[in-house]
Design an enzyme around this catalytic site. Structure first.
Site, short mmCIF file in Angstrom:
data_model
loop_
_atom_site.label_atom_id
_atom_site.label_comp_id
_atom_site.label_asym_id
_atom_site.label_seq_id
_atom_site.Cartn_x
_atom_site.Cartn_y
_atom_site.Cartn_z
N GLY A 97 15.76 79.54 21.54
CA GLY A 97 17.02 79.90 21.12
C GLY A 97 17.65 79.56 19.94
O GLY A 97 18.78 79.83 19.11
N ALA A 98 16.54 78.85 19.13
CA ALA A 98 17.04 79.19 17.46
C ALA A 98 17.95 80.08 16.88
O ALA A 98 18.54 80.36 15.97
CB ALA A 98 15.89 78.57 16.32
N GLY B 16 30.59 45.24 7.31
CA GLY B 16 31.38 45.23 8.30
C GLY B 16 32.83 46.20 7.90
O GLY B 16 31.84 47.78 8.34
N GLY B 17 33.97 45.67 8.11
CA GLY B 17 34.80 46.98 7.93
C GLY B 17 34.64 47.59 7.01
O GLY B 17 35.17 48.70 7.24
C1 HXC Z 1 37.39 36.34 0.99
C2 HXC Z 1 35.15 36.83 -0.23
C3 HXC Z 1 34.16 37.66 0.92
C4 HXC Z 1 34.78 37.79 2.08
C5 HXC Z 1 32.94 37.79 -1.27
N1 HXC Z 1 33.72 37.05 -0.64
N2 HXC Z 1 33.42 37.79 0.37
N3 HXC Z 1 35.85 36.62 -0.05
N4 HXC Z 1 36.39 37.21 2.15
N5 HXC Z 1 34.03 38.64 3.08
C6 HXC Z 1 33.91 36.26 -2.47
C7 HXC Z 1 32.85 35.56 -2.87
O1 HXC Z 1 33.84 34.32 -1.94
C8 HXC Z 1 32.99 35.93 -4.41
O2 HXC Z 1 34.05 34.41 -4.44
C9 HXC Z 1 32.65 36.84 -4.60
O3 HXC Z 1 33.87 37.14 -3.71
C10 HXC Z 1 31.75 37.44 -4.69
O4 HXC Z 1 31.30 37.43 -3.98
P1 HXC Z 1 29.14 36.45 -3.72
O5 HXC Z 1 29.12 36.28 -3.15
O6 HXC Z 1 29.13 35.37 -4.90
O7 HXC Z 1 28.89 37.74 -4.62
P2 HXC Z 1 27.17 38.37 -4.15
O8 HXC Z 1 26.74 37.66 -4.04
O9 HXC Z 1 27.64 39.72 -4.81
O10 HXC Z 1 27.12 38.53 -3.26
C11 HXC Z 1 28.41 39.83 -2.57
C12 HXC Z 1 28.05 39.69 -0.15
C13 HXC Z 1 28.46 38.02 0.03
C14 HXC Z 1 26.66 40.26 0.21
C15 HXC Z 1 29.26 40.85 0.07
O11 HXC Z 1 29.82 38.02 -0.24
C16 HXC Z 1 29.06 38.47 0.93
O12 HXC Z 1 27.67 37.78 2.11
N6 HXC Z 1 30.25 38.61 1.59
C17 HXC Z 1 30.04 38.31 2.97
C18 HXC Z 1 30.37 39.72 4.26
C19 HXC Z 1 30.30 39.82 4.79
O13 HXC Z 1 29.97 38.94 6.25
N7 HXC Z 1 31.43 40.21 5.32
C20 HXC Z 1 32.68 39.54 6.67
C21 HXC Z 1 31.80 40.61 7.74
S1 HXC Z 1 32.75 40.81 8.93
P3 HXC Z 1 34.67 34.03 -6.51
O14 HXC Z 1 35.50 33.11 -6.15
O15 HXC Z 1 32.84 33.42 -6.54
O16 HXC Z 1 34.25 35.05 -7.05
C22 HXC Z 1 33.40 42.27 8.91
C23 HXC Z 1 34.97 42.63 10.20
C24 HXC Z 1 35.62 43.88 10.04
O17 HXC Z 1 33.96 42.96 7.65
C25 HXC Z 1 35.17 44.80 11.25
C26 HXC Z 1 36.00 45.70 11.51
C27 HXC Z 1 35.35 46.84 12.60
#
Ligand code: HXC
Length: 510
Positions: free
Chosen positions: A404-405, A169-170
């Site tokens: 051209g290159a 994402g971001g």
């Molecule tokens: C809050 C988050 C989080 C998030 C992970 N965590 N992503 N908390 N917001 N976006 C937390 C989990 O709850 C967990 O907390 C800890 O971080 C570790 O995550 P896990 O899932 O247990 O780890 P893992 O299995 O290694 O997976 C990692 C991951 C997955 C692939 C990154 O966490 C995931 O898919 N996260 C979401 C990704 C996502 O879609 N983000 C939003 C994108 S949209 P605990 O307490 O259990 O340790 C975006 C919009 C911005 O970014 C756009 C701007 C242009």
């Protein structure tokens, strides 16, 4: 008094513990270092000055008020690399998955602004889950603040991103706007939307690696400029890169003591180009034989290998090299090679790093795939980048410079400062065979006549002397003396002054 000092110690220890021992152990088990361990490896020993270690998020939704961890998922500050100041932020995956809250964003923006103001590079170490889901729009606004700083700093200070874990994402758009992205093999992946979303939206099953691993980005998409085996190698290579770069556009690149004689001759270069014009040779050999101490930092070594880009030094001074690679696709310019080299040329020019170009190019890649993929626009990027560049430009044609290159690859007419050719150079609109088949179409059935025509064409164009007689080449040089001639050319350009007409900005064919 003692208890006040102890309180500081206690709070610092709490911040340094990040998400706690269990999560740090899990990070290590995945082959990843913690955010602070990474900073320690990146910077000179004991040089890190941390900012904002007590910052906490301000969210009260979804029970977040019960979960506050000082530092809030990112470690920021400054330190030195080989004694030169750099700013750094390192995402802490052990704290809310390194996800971005508004407070976390403010920490990053603070060091981004300081880096730009103080004229020092900024390095971001990424290992994060994107927007902090619990914070909603505040998180999105935080990203936008970071993106804005990326854009404002572009061309002002070098910006480097290292992807060391998940990056979604971001967290992908900020790196995308920095100058260089490096990935750690097997632990890093970057994508706009992850496998789950891909499944939901287009019903495609794909793994993290196949969607955004280093094989995707360092080999195919060109999003990443290199991939390294592990955190340690990635961070030490970033240190090496920073040593080549100026701290900002206000500074000259650093001068390094060189023990390599600038007059050094390389007799082996006299036979680098094979007699058979269709036989490839390794252009990297030429680069390694002319740069100081054979020290060359290649950018995007595994992507668009038909063109080589990277940094070396000539008599101690940083130079950006761009070189066609006859070993891959005969060194042809295609979409990927044009994009890769254009971006590199623009980086060098933004920071006034001299550009040395080695040319052996049969032309642009023909075919429907390339034309439908907008080769015209992508090829024009490289032409545009070279033509607008005001940094010193030294060009050497080793063999083919067709069509051209020839124009594109830093030719005299697009303000190449010093343009050399080896005696083996061939400069023409196209290769002999294709040329005679067009201009002597009537002879196509007559193999003997066609061969004579081809020999005549070769005698006329398959050498550098026609171009040299018109002044398009400044001199034809002995291959063995290439290092000396380039070093001297660069010295003569030290005080070059050239500027483009005033404009708000140009409109490069994006
Ligand atoms: C809050 C988050 C989080 C998030 C992970 N965590 N992503 N908390 N917001 N976006 C937390 C989990 O709850 C967990 O907390 C800890 O971080 C570790 O995550 P896990 O899932 O247990 O780890 P893992 O299995 O290694 O997976 C990692 C991951 C997955 C692939 C990154 O966490 C995931 O898919 N996260 C979401 C990704 C996502 O879609 N983000 C939003 C994108 S949209 P605990 O307490 O259990 O340790 C975006 C919009 C911005 O970014 C756009 C701007 C242009």
């Amino acid at each position: 008094m003692q208890h006040i000092l102890e309180e500081l110690d206690k709070r610092r220890a709490q911040a340094r513990a990040g998400g706690g021992e269990r999560r740090i152990a899990s990070q290590h088990a995945k082959g990843k270092l913690s955010a602070r361990e990474r900073i320690d490896l990146l910077l000179d020993e004991q040089s890190f000055e941390e900012f904002d270690m007590f910052v906490e998020h301000r969210s009260h939704d979804f029970g977040m008020e019960e979960q506050r961890i000082p530092g809030d998922g990112v470690v920021t500050g400054w330190g030195t690399i080989s004694g030169r100041v750099v700013y750094v932020f390192s995402k802490d995956f052990t704290v809310f998955g390194g996800s971005l809250s508004k407070a976390h964003a403010e920490k990053i923006v603070k060091v981004q602004e300081m880096a730009a103001r103080n004229g020092a590079p900024i390095i971001g170490l990424f290992d994060a889950g994107g927007a902090r889901i619990q914070e909603g729009v505040d998180s999105l606004a935080g990203y936008a603040d970071i993106f804005l700083q990326n854009v404002l700093s572009s061309g002002v200070i070098p910006q480097i991103s290292v992807i060391m874990g998940p990056c979604a994402g971001g967290d992908v758009y900020s790196p995308a706007m920095t100058d260089f992205i490096f990935m750690v093999k097997d632990t890093a992946y970057m994508y706009v939307t992850g496998p789950d979303v891909v499944k939901t939206v287009i019903n495609e099953d794909v793994s993290h690696e196949d969607l955004g691993g280093y094989r995707v980005h360092a080999l195919k998409s060109g999003v990443a400029d290199g991939a390294f085996e592990n955190d340690l190698e990635a961070l030490s290579q970033v240190r090496r890169l920073v040593d080549f770069l100026p701290l900002s556009n206000r500074e000259k690149p650093p001068l390094r003591d060189s023990y390599d004689d600038p007059e050094r001759e390389e007799p082996s270069l006299d036979t680098l180009v094979p007699l058979n014009p269709n036989q490839p040779y390794d252009m990297k050999e030429l680069i390694l034989k002319v740069v100081d101490e054979a020290d060359f930092f290649e950018i995007s070594p595994d992507y668009a290998k038909n063109i080589i880009t990277g940094f070396g030094r000539m008599d101690g001074e940083t130079v950006g090299f761009v070189a066609n690679q006859p070993q891959v696709l005969a060194g042809v310019l295609d979409i990927d090679a044009s994009r890769k080299a254009a971006r590199f040329v623009r980086f060098c020019d933004a920071f006034n790093i001299p550009i040395v170009t080695f040319v052996d190019v049969p032309g642009f890649m023909p075919g429907t795939k390339q034309e439908q993929g907008a080769l015209i626009k992508h090829g024009a990027k490289l032409l545009f980048a070279y033509a607008e560049a005001t940094a010193p430009k030294v060009t050497l044609i080793t063999r083919k410079a067709y069509g051209g290159a020839f124009d594109v690859m830093s030719s005299k007419n697009i303000r190449g400062d010093v343009n050399y050719a080896w005696p083996t150079a061939e400069i023409a609109v196209m290769g002999p065979k294709q040329a005679v088949e067009i201009i002597f179409r009537a002879d196509i059935g007559d193999a003997k006549k066609l061969a004579e025509r081809e020999a005549e064409y070769k005698a006329h164009f398959a050498n550098p002397f026609v171009a040299a007689s018109r002044g398009y080449i400044d001199d034809v040089i002995m291959p063995r003396g290439t290092r000396r001639r380039i070093v001297r050319a660069l010295k003569s350009l030290k005080n070059k002054q050239l500027s483009n007409p005033w404009k708000k900005h140009d409109n490069i064919p994006l």
